[in-house]
Design an enzyme around this catalytic site. Structure first.
Site, PDB file in Angstrom:
ATOM      1  N   GLU A  18      16.543  25.153 -50.307  1.00  0.00           N
ATOM      2  CA  GLU A  18      15.727  24.166 -49.598  1.00  0.00           C
ATOM      3  C   GLU A  18      14.413  23.880 -50.322  1.00  0.00           C
ATOM      4  O   GLU A  18      13.848  22.792 -50.190  1.00  0.00           O
ATOM      5  CB  GLU A  18      15.425  24.657 -48.176  1.00  0.00           C
ATOM      6  CG  GLU A  18      16.647  24.840 -47.289  1.00  0.00           C
ATOM      7  CD  GLU A  18      17.331  23.539 -46.938  1.00  0.00           C
ATOM      8  OE1 GLU A  18      16.703  22.468 -47.072  1.00  0.00           O
ATOM      9  OE2 GLU A  18      18.509  23.578 -46.539  1.00  0.00           O
TER      10      GLU A  18
ATOM     11  N   GLU B 172       8.572  18.860 -48.039  1.00  0.00           N
ATOM     12  CA  GLU B 172       9.553  17.955 -48.618  1.00  0.00           C
ATOM     13  C   GLU B 172       8.928  17.110 -49.716  1.00  0.00           C
ATOM     14  O   GLU B 172       7.870  16.503 -49.531  1.00  0.00           O
ATOM     15  CB  GLU B 172      10.138  17.055 -47.522  1.00  0.00           C
ATOM     16  CG  GLU B 172      11.309  16.223 -47.986  1.00  0.00           C
ATOM     17  CD  GLU B 172      11.994  15.519 -46.824  1.00  0.00           C
ATOM     18  OE1 GLU B 172      12.740  14.556 -47.085  1.00  0.00           O
ATOM     19  OE2 GLU B 172      11.775  15.917 -45.664  1.00  0.00           O
TER      20      GLU B 172
END
Length: 744
Positions: free
Chosen positions: A572, A592
């Site tokens: 991730e 992100e």
């Protein structure tokens, strides 16, 4: 006449040529015409010019009639095909013309194990040794081949040589010649040599000409099969014998000769059952590194040391070593030993806590022997506890028994072993050393060190590639997150409803802080307390103790969960991916990529966890927590208040402890019909299930083959971490993948 000679001599001296009018004429040409070497018939001296012999083609040279021995010329078209410049000085040897060369003897090399012309083993007594005639020199060789000698008595210094005068080989040196001399430059010298013995050998190429013998570089090569020694048995041969021995390998043995080694044991001679493999990838790679060397000072040896053998029967035992060498299995002679009529076997310890642990044991007896008592004796003082000087816990009188040892002291080392009695005979099992948990040591510290964490994540957020800067994700922050949550207990309560929709998606979450003794509740699903539903009884369907994260009591299972957790958060947050091993940059990003200023595409209409206007719920933290409803649930689990992260989602990145806590709560909390990754990791195909839970809608299922690289990345991290932590699994990449799993 005299006058004419004077005039001629004057002309020659003027030209730099002097004549010495003595009984034997001497001619001096060039510099210093009046200084003449008395030993020379022709003395040529110059520091600016050279001697230029007659120049002619090969056909012109060969046309000279009856040339005297020693005649020299420059052949303008000789050697044209093998040299960058045409031409070669030549001398007539009385019977043939030969090139005048700087090298008086040929130059040869012997093929090494790393060369294309490497030696080749045919069988245990035969090999093909190769080399190259690099330069044939002035006179082509009359004989080429291989000389060799066995290496005995540890003498790795004495090289094989031929008699310098005759070229003969004298024992222990042998020679094997090529069928005809190799004379072409770059020609291959190759000889098949049979009848080799059990020793390693020195081999080297040679070339013999009228000008002498030249030798290639020596190599050590071996054809013989390795030899296993008879196991030596020590220790208590009645219960816990220890074995040692060696696999003797000759220097020069080819890389890859040994592919496996270990031992067999059983109750009959020459056992072929109960195979235990002692080798592993690392040990075989280390051996091949040694064997691939070109320099040896001794013969390589693999030492066998078996310290954990347990007798499981009262019959006579047999053991022998084995190895797979050159594709065939070889054995050592057997060793045998007899156990006692009754033997206690100490099993394994699990569920180690601050004040207790669980242990099992077993008893092996001869036929007709009755067990009168068995159990465990343990002590914090005596390293070999007995029933007379330490605490004894009795177990049920059965061949297999177990017990929980209670009332222990935290952070204390105990010695414990099983015992068994038959009438007046007491036997003891192997002593195990167990240290109870320290209430201040987290599960993380028991499984992973700070140094391991740093090596796994060398480029974690805020650290540059040269390891400068202040790290965001730290080892201590992970420990703090685990310790913060270990006092939280979660109960999921549902209505006893036949409608699966409401059972699975309408429920109550009860949060208990065991340290603060506080209870908070939150309802998920607006129909939970509706009039048509409220009368139905509540049932507790799940209990989540965050203290069980990485802390099941089974070290292997806990390491598997740690590896799976780290693999998924590495994927991730990766800065490169595990597909390219030099870019295993897990924990590289904090949020992100591309959403540092906020992303609006993670907001969903949700009555229970409504998004706050102007706030962004994009991926943050190790698990990349996304969507407002996930922020709300995580907030309630951590703080007992859903609004902490809903109103300020950026709090996730206020510090690394917060970030890790969101990952841990997500990992441990089931959602609707989905179990938690914590619940499934140690089940069949557990890792594949964790991927399906975390991101199955995108990465899993038959229709998502385009996403296979994403799954492969997670699997790559998982397998790497399993190796780093010494955990072995039998699942294939296909079984680790969620490619064929139906998504939730």
């Amino acid at each position: 006449m005299y006058q004419q000679l004077k005039i001629t001599a004057l002309i020659l001296m003027t030209a730099g040529i002097a004549l010495n009018a003595s009984s034997q004429s001497i001619l001096k040409v060039g510099d210093n015409p009046f200084i003449i070497n008395s030993k020379a018939a022709l003395d040529v001296e110059s520091v600016t010019k050279g001697f230029l012999p007659p120049r002619m083609t090969k056909s012109q040279r060969n046309a000279i009639i009856s040339p005297p021995a020693g005649l020299q010329i420059w052949c303008t078209d000789c050697n044209a095909s093998t040299e960058p410049v045409s031409g070669q000085p030549c001398i007539y040897l009385g019977s043939r013309w030969a090139p005048l060369n700087i090298n008086s003897t040929a130059v040869v090399t012997t093929g090494k194990k790393s060369d294309t012309n490497k030696p080749i083993r045919t069988n245990s007594t035969t090999a093909t040794i190769k080399g190259i005639l690099v330069e044939p020199a002035g006179i082509p060789p009359k004989e080429t081949g291989i000389i060799y000698k066995p290496i005995t008595g540890g003498d790795f210094e004495t090289l094989p040589l031929l008699d310098g005068s005759t070229g003969a080989a004298t024992s222990p040196v042998n020679k094997a010649t090529t069928s005809s001399p190799v004379i072409a430059k770059g020609g291959s010298i190759s000889v098949n040599i049979a009848g080799l013995g059990a020793n390693p050998y020195y081999f080297r190429t040679y070339a013999k000409s009228d000008l002498g013998i030249s030798y290639g570089n020596p190599i050590i090569f071996n054809c013989a099969t390795p030899v296993l020694t008879t196991p030596t048995v020590t220790g208590s041969t009645t219960l816990y014998p220890k074995f040692s021995g060696t696999l003797n390998i000759n220097a020069g043995t080819q890389q890859g000769t040994i592919t496996e080694y270990g031992y067999y044991s059983g109750t009959s001679a020459s056992p072929t059952t109960n195979k235990i493999v002692l080798s592993n990838t690392q040990s075989l790679n280390n051996l091949d590194t040694v064997l691939n060397s070109e320099i040896f000072k001794s013969n390589p040896v693999i030492n066998f040391n078996i310290n954990d053998y347990v007798i499981t029967t009262s019959e006579t035992q047999y053991l022998r070593f084995y190895a797979i060498a050159n594709g065939a299995i070889i054995y050592s002679p057997d060793v045998s030993f007899a156990p006692n009529a009754i033997n206690a076997i100490t099993g394994s310890v699990t569920n180690i806590g601050e004040t207790s642990f669980f242990i099992n044991g077993n008893t092996v007896t001869n036929t007709g022997v009755t067990i009168t008592e068995n159990g465990f004796c343990w002590s914090a003082i005596y390293s070999e506890p007995t029933i007379t000087n330490s605490t004894t816990t009795l177990a049920p009188i059965t061949k297999s028994f177990s017990a929980t040892i209670n009332n222990l002291t935290a952070s204390t080392t105990y010695y414990i072993r099983a015992f068994a009695q038959s009438n007046n005979t007491t036997t003891y099992g192997k002593t195990l050393i167990v240290t109870t948990s320290n209430k201040n040591i987290s599960a993380v510290e028991l499984l992973m060190t700070n140094n391991q964490f740093s090596q796994l994540f060398p480029y974690r957020a805020n650290l540059t590639l040269n390891q400068t800067g202040t790290e965001f994700y730290s080892y201590q922050s992970l420990i703090d997150a685990v310790n913060e949550l270990k006092n939280i207990k979660i109960e999921i309560i549902k209505r006893q409803n036949t409608d699966l929709t409401y059972i699975n998606y309408t429920y109550k979450i009860k949060r208990t802080d065991l340290k603060k003794n506080t209870v908070d509740q939150i309802i998920v699903g607006q129909d939970y307390n509706e009039s048509w539903n409220i009368s139905k009884p509540e049932i507790v369907t799940s209990v989540i103790n965050f203290s069980s994260f990485l802390n099941s009591g089974n070290s292997t299972n806990d390491k598997k969960e740690l590896c799976a957790f780290l693999a998924n958060i590495s994927h991730e947050t990766t800065g490169g991916g595990n597909i390219e091993p030099t870019k295993t940059y897990g924990l590289y990003f904090k949020e992100e990529n591309g959403c540092e200023s906020g992303c609006n595409n993670y907001t969903a209409v949700n009555q229970d966890f409504p998004a706050v206007t102007g706030k962004f719920y994009h991926g943050r933290g190790p698990i990349q927590l996304s969507w407002n409803y996930n922020y709300g649930i995580s907030s309630f689990l951590i703080y007992g208040d859903k609004n902490v992260l809903l109103s300020a989602p950026e709090t996730v990145l206020a510090n690394a402890k917060n970030a890790f806590m969101t990952a841990i709560t997500f990992w441990n909390m089931p959602e609707g019909i989905k179990p938690s990754p914590h619940d499934v990791i140690n089940t069949t195909r557990g890792f594949a299930k964790t991927i399906n839970i975390i991101n199955g809608g995108i990465e899993c299922g038959v229709s998502n083959s385009a996403k296979d690289p994403l799954v492969a990345d997670r699997i790559g991290f998982y397998k790497k971490y399993l190796t780093d932590f010494g955990v072995t699994i039998t699942e294939s990449d296909t079984e680790l993948s969620c490619r064929d799993l139906a998504t939730y």
